[in-house]
Design a protein around this motif. Structure first.
Motif, PDB file in Angstrom:
ATOM      1  N   GLY A 271     -41.586  44.639  -2.880  1.00 52.28           N
ATOM      2  CA  GLY A 271     -42.205  44.944  -1.581  1.00 52.28           C
ATOM      3  C   GLY A 271     -41.418  45.858  -0.582  1.00 52.28           C
ATOM      4  N   GLY A 272     -40.339  45.643  -0.793  1.00 50.68           N
ATOM      5  CA  GLY A 272     -39.356  46.540   0.210  1.00 50.68           C
ATOM      6  C   GLY A 272     -38.756  45.718   1.409  1.00 50.68           C
ATOM      7  N   LEU A 273     -37.744  46.152   1.878  1.00 50.37           N
ATOM      8  CA  LEU A 273     -37.351  45.635   3.124  1.00 50.37           C
ATOM      9  C   LEU A 273     -37.791  46.704   4.079  1.00 50.37           C
ATOM     10  CD1 LEU A 273     -33.783  44.313   2.257  1.00 50.37           C
ATOM     11  CD2 LEU A 273     -35.718  42.925   2.592  1.00 50.37           C
ATOM     12  N   ALA A 274     -37.412  46.062   5.800  1.00 47.99           N
ATOM     13  CA  ALA A 274     -37.869  47.166   6.611  1.00 47.99           C
ATOM     14  C   ALA A 274     -36.997  46.871   7.979  1.00 47.99           C
ATOM     15  CB  ALA A 274     -39.357  47.239   6.998  1.00 47.99           C
ATOM     16  N   ALA A 275     -37.772  46.560   9.076  1.00 50.84           N
ATOM     17  CA  ALA A 275     -36.887  46.531  10.470  1.00 50.84           C
ATOM     18  C   ALA A 275     -36.294  45.297  10.270  1.00 50.84           C
ATOM     19  CB  ALA A 275     -37.696  46.721  11.494  1.00 50.84           C
ATOM     20  N   ALA A 276     -36.883  44.287   9.876  1.00 46.72           N
ATOM     21  CA  ALA A 276     -36.184  42.698  10.093  1.00 46.72           C
ATOM     22  C   ALA A 276     -34.772  42.546   9.772  1.00 46.72           C
ATOM     23  CB  ALA A 276     -37.382  41.975   9.586  1.00 46.72           C
ATOM     24  N   HIS A 277     -34.589  42.995   8.576  1.00 48.06           N
ATOM     25  CA  HIS A 277     -33.178  43.007   7.811  1.00 48.06           C
ATOM     26  C   HIS A 277     -32.417  44.130   8.508  1.00 48.06           C
ATOM     27  CE1 HIS A 277     -34.550  40.204   4.829  1.00 48.06           C
ATOM     28  NE2 HIS A 277     -33.416  39.879   4.437  1.00 48.06           N
ATOM     29  N   ALA A 278     -32.862  45.184   8.839  1.00 48.59           N
ATOM     30  CA  ALA A 278     -32.084  46.238   9.645  1.00 48.59           C
ATOM     31  C   ALA A 278     -31.585  45.637  10.893  1.00 48.59           C
ATOM     32  CB  ALA A 278     -32.716  47.381   9.738  1.00 48.59           C
ATOM     33  N   ILE A 279     -32.340  44.997  11.709  1.00 47.12           N
ATOM     34  CA  ILE A 279     -31.976  44.149  12.829  1.00 47.12           C
ATOM     35  C   ILE A 279     -30.896  43.002  12.630  1.00 47.12           C
ATOM     36  CG2 ILE A 279     -33.034  42.980  14.885  1.00 47.12           C
ATOM     37  CD1 ILE A 279     -35.622  44.961  14.608  1.00 47.12           C
ATOM     38  N   HIS A 280     -31.165  42.380  11.598  1.00 47.20           N
ATOM     39  CA  HIS A 280     -30.184  41.564  11.291  1.00 47.20           C
ATOM     40  C   HIS A 280     -28.857  42.163  10.911  1.00 47.20           C
ATOM     41  CE1 HIS A 280     -27.509  40.237   7.933  1.00 47.20           C
ATOM     42  NE2 HIS A 280     -28.023  38.935   8.261  1.00 47.20           N
ATOM     43  N   ASP A 281     -28.793  43.116  10.211  1.00 43.31           N
ATOM     44  CA  ASP A 281     -27.757  43.985  10.057  1.00 43.31           C
ATOM     45  C   ASP A 281     -26.750  44.284  11.386  1.00 43.31           C
ATOM     46  OD1 ASP A 281     -27.868  43.634   7.508  1.00 43.31           O
ATOM     47  OD2 ASP A 281     -28.438  45.421   7.115  1.00 43.31           O
ATOM     48  N   GLY A 282     -27.749  44.806  12.431  1.00 43.45           N
ATOM     49  CA  GLY A 282     -27.322  45.330  13.820  1.00 43.45           C
ATOM     50  C   GLY A 282     -26.780  44.061  14.401  1.00 43.45           C
ATOM     51  N   LEU A 283     -27.388  42.830  14.351  1.00 44.95           N
ATOM     52  CA  LEU A 283     -26.796  41.565  15.074  1.00 44.95           C
ATOM     53  C   LEU A 283     -25.550  41.232  14.541  1.00 44.95           C
ATOM     54  CD1 LEU A 283     -30.149  39.542  15.049  1.00 44.95           C
ATOM     55  CD2 LEU A 283     -29.107  40.337  17.115  1.00 44.95           C
ATOM     56  N   THR A 284     -25.058  41.675  13.535  1.00 47.06           N
ATOM     57  CA  THR A 284     -23.867  41.215  12.867  1.00 47.06           C
ATOM     58  C   THR A 284     -22.830  41.908  13.562  1.00 47.06           C
ATOM     59  OG1 THR A 284     -23.715  42.914  11.187  1.00 47.06           O
ATOM     60  CG2 THR A 284     -24.629  40.837  10.549  1.00 47.06           C
ATOM     61  N   VAL A 285     -22.936  42.876  14.439  1.00 52.14           N
ATOM     62  CA  VAL A 285     -21.966  43.627  15.297  1.00 52.14           C
ATOM     63  C   VAL A 285     -21.310  42.367  16.526  1.00 52.14           C
ATOM     64  CG1 VAL A 285     -22.546  45.825  14.881  1.00 52.14           C
ATOM     65  CG2 VAL A 285     -23.210  44.723  16.922  1.00 52.14           C
ATOM     66  N   LEU A 286     -22.271  41.476  16.890  1.00 52.01           N
ATOM     67  CA  LEU A 286     -21.937  40.683  17.760  1.00 52.01           C
ATOM     68  C   LEU A 286     -21.187  39.420  17.155  1.00 52.01           C
ATOM     69  CD1 LEU A 286     -25.597  40.580  19.529  1.00 52.01           C
ATOM     70  CD2 LEU A 286     -23.333  41.950  20.207  1.00 52.01           C
ATOM     71  N   GLU A 287     -20.117  39.230  17.643  1.00 53.17           N
ATOM     72  CA  GLU A 287     -19.120  38.079  16.902  1.00 53.17           C
ATOM     73  C   GLU A 287     -19.703  36.814  17.002  1.00 53.17           C
ATOM     74  OE1 GLU A 287     -15.719  39.127  16.475  1.00 53.17           O
ATOM     75  OE2 GLU A 287     -15.577  37.104  15.332  1.00 53.17           O
ATOM     76  N   GLU A 288     -20.422  36.487  18.077  1.00 57.80           N
ATOM     77  CA  GLU A 288     -21.093  35.301  18.458  1.00 57.80           C
ATOM     78  C   GLU A 288     -22.171  34.822  17.360  1.00 57.80           C
ATOM     79  OE1 GLU A 288     -20.874  37.969  20.571  1.00 57.80           O
ATOM     80  OE2 GLU A 288     -22.263  37.554  22.443  1.00 57.80           O
ATOM     81  N   THR A 289     -22.589  35.795  16.560  1.00 58.85           N
ATOM     82  CA  THR A 289     -23.693  35.509  15.646  1.00 58.85           C
ATOM     83  C   THR A 289     -23.242  35.423  14.288  1.00 58.85           C
ATOM     84  OG1 THR A 289     -24.020  37.769  14.867  1.00 58.85           O
ATOM     85  CG2 THR A 289     -25.356  37.326  16.678  1.00 58.85           C
ATOM     86  N   HIS A 290     -21.929  35.377  14.251  1.00 54.57           N
ATOM     87  CA  HIS A 290     -21.369  35.159  12.814  1.00 54.57           C
ATOM     88  C   HIS A 290     -21.251  33.796  12.200  1.00 54.57           C
ATOM     89  CE1 HIS A 290     -18.552  39.178  13.171  1.00 54.57           C
ATOM     90  NE2 HIS A 290     -19.869  39.324  13.328  1.00 54.57           N
ATOM     91  N   LYS A 291     -21.391  32.890  13.126  1.00 53.71           N
ATOM     92  CA  LYS A 291     -21.589  31.542  12.452  1.00 53.71           C
ATOM     93  C   LYS A 291     -23.189  31.000  12.171  1.00 53.71           C
ATOM     94  CE  LYS A 291     -21.150  29.078  17.155  1.00 53.71           C
ATOM     95  NZ  LYS A 291     -21.001  30.071  17.856  1.00 53.71           N
ATOM     96  N   TYR A 292     -23.854  32.065  12.530  1.00 51.74           N
ATOM     97  CA  TYR A 292     -25.309  31.795  12.016  1.00 51.74           C
ATOM     98  C   TYR A 292     -25.599  32.304  10.625  1.00 51.74           C
ATOM     99  CZ  TYR A 292     -25.596  30.105  16.710  1.00 51.74           C
ATOM    100  OH  TYR A 292     -25.650  29.391  17.893  1.00 51.74           O
ATOM    101  N   LEU A 293     -26.668  31.710   9.986  1.00 50.35           N
ATOM    102  CA  LEU A 293     -26.897  32.219   8.680  1.00 50.35           C
ATOM    103  C   LEU A 293     -27.617  33.253   8.503  1.00 50.35           C
ATOM    104  CD1 LEU A 293     -27.432  28.448   7.430  1.00 50.35           C
ATOM    105  CD2 LEU A 293     -25.442  29.757   6.978  1.00 50.35           C
ATOM    106  N   HIS A 294     -27.581  33.911   7.343  1.00 47.63           N
ATOM    107  CA  HIS A 294     -28.594  35.144   7.150  1.00 47.63           C
ATOM    108  C   HIS A 294     -29.982  35.065   7.608  1.00 47.63           C
ATOM    109  CE1 HIS A 294     -30.002  38.590   4.727  1.00 47.63           C
ATOM    110  NE2 HIS A 294     -30.873  37.920   4.620  1.00 47.63           N
ATOM    111  N   GLY A 295     -30.650  34.010   7.126  1.00 49.53           N
ATOM    112  CA  GLY A 295     -31.859  33.690   7.324  1.00 49.53           C
ATOM    113  C   GLY A 295     -32.226  33.482   8.832  1.00 49.53           C
TER     114      GLY A 295
END
Ligand SMILES: [Zn+2]
Length: 388
Positions: A271-295
């Protein structure tokens, strides 16, 4: 390493991508030997150490019952790197293994996919935290544990086998995170289904959108599975969470395991990915989010996508209510981000909207400023719902 990438053609062909077999049930690992036997007598077993201790008795029982042998993957220490993959391929060859098993969480599964290269592969997830088990892609890391590359294979796993008792016994946070990953499936597939009607339509599939590996447009099947995935989350999510807390298998837990793994897996891959996963990827630049899981990050990314596409308020409310009910993040503070100044927000939005990102599969042009605005507005909606 023999990874196969199909260059998409700009035609109207529809495509559906899935594993050959999917089996799920209580004590299903007792039948693992049966599936190994369909390939031969020996299987390379790539397993998380911890997961292995949980299921050792069942592995011994199924090996005895079906007369098969598990060859331990000496050298797998929890990282999926090119060197580890090479070493394990050598072990499999020397021992004349007829198939490869990946048992555990993400790294064991990814390593098994890379070792098998799309042939004779059995995946046995011991958590339902993401929709990766059914897919034909994996993530490679360096020996030091840094991101290396995405790998795509010519085929999906031959068998995905899930023992629901094992999932019920795993920490509930994994199951809830899996619901966060599954939550995005319907909305990202819906966005792609609209995009396909445009002249410059992008094709579905791929974790990054960097290489559009799904050679075609959405089938009716993919659309239906993505929708069913969302409906199942709303219907069974809370009940399943409670069952998992009590470490018991109930029909609702069975349904959520299927939604997190099969429905979401097929839904995203076809079905394809779109904005939700891209914004996930963007959030990974924030160190604080690293201890949170992908989902967990994908759940907030889903909310931000809904803002970005100006979804109906009722739909946004339903998604926020669901997240709050099962315990998924609805605001940045829920992901450990206490403060976000303009500079760091810009970094997040920039990463989320690089040209290779799946955010450009949205059915309208997306700028980084629009992404930044959507993140802030989604955060405000989530905070308000929490009474912050
Ligand atoms: Zn995901």
């Amino acid at each position: 390493m023999g990874f196969h990438i199909v260059k998409p053609e700009k035609n109207m062909r529809k495509a559906f991508i899935c594993p050959t077999k999917y089996v799920q049930g209580e004590d299903e690992i007792l039948n693992l030997g049966y599936f190994v036997r369909t390939f031969g007598k020996k299987a390379l077993l790539i397993a998380d150490k911890f997961a292995l201790t949980l299921v050792k008795d069942k592995l011994d029982a199924t090996a005895a019952k079906y007369g098969i042998e598990f060859i331990p993957a000496e050298g797998f220490k929890g990282e999926c790197s090119r060197n580890v993959v090479k070493t394990l391929q050598g072990i499999a060859k020397a021992a004349k293994c007829a198939c490869t098993i990946g048992l555990g969480g993400g790294k064991a599964i990814d390593t098994a996919k890379c070792v098998a290269e799309g042939e004779a592969l059995i995946i046995v997830p011991t958590i339902a935290a993401t929709d990766a088990p059914t897919s034909h892609s994996a993530v490679l890391y360096t020996d030091e544990g840094a991101f290396d590359d995405y790998a795509y294979f010519k085929q999906n796993p031959s068998v995905v086998l899930i023992d629901t008792k094992v999932i019920a016994g795993a920490p509930v946070r994994f199951l809830v995170s899996g619901m966060g990953d599954a939550l995005s499936t319907y909305f990202e597939a819906r966005a792609n289904s609209v995009s396909f009607n445009r002249v410059n339509a992008c094709l579905p599939c791929g974790y990054t959108g960097k290489t559009a590996i799904g050679p075609g447009m959405q089938t009716l099947a993919a659309k239906a599975l993505a929708k069913l995935c969302y409906e199942t989350l709303l219907e069974d999510g809370y009940k399943a969470k409670l069952a998992c807390e009590k470490k018991v298998v109930t029909p609702s837990l069975e349904n959520i395991i299927e939604a997190n793994t099969l429905l979401s897996g097929l839904g995203f891959e076809s079905g394809g990915l779109a904005a939700a996963h891209a914004i996930h990827d963007g959030l990974t630049v924030l160190e604080e989010t690293h201890k949170y899981l992908h989902g967990e990050k994908v759940a907030f990314g889903t909310l931000a996508q809904l803002v970005l596409e100006n979804a109906e308020q009722e739909e946004i409310d339903t998604v926020i209510d669901f997240c709050l009910t099962v315990g998924l993040p609805v605001c940045l503070a829920d992901l450990g981000v206490k403060e976000l100044d303009a500079k760091r927000l810009d970094e997040v939005a920039t990463k989320a909207s690089i040209p290779e990102e799946s955010i450009h599969f949205m059915p309208f042009p997306v700028t980084k400023d629009a992404v930044a605005a959507a993140i802030l507005a989604a955060d405000a909606l989530g905070r308000e719902a929490k009474g912050l």
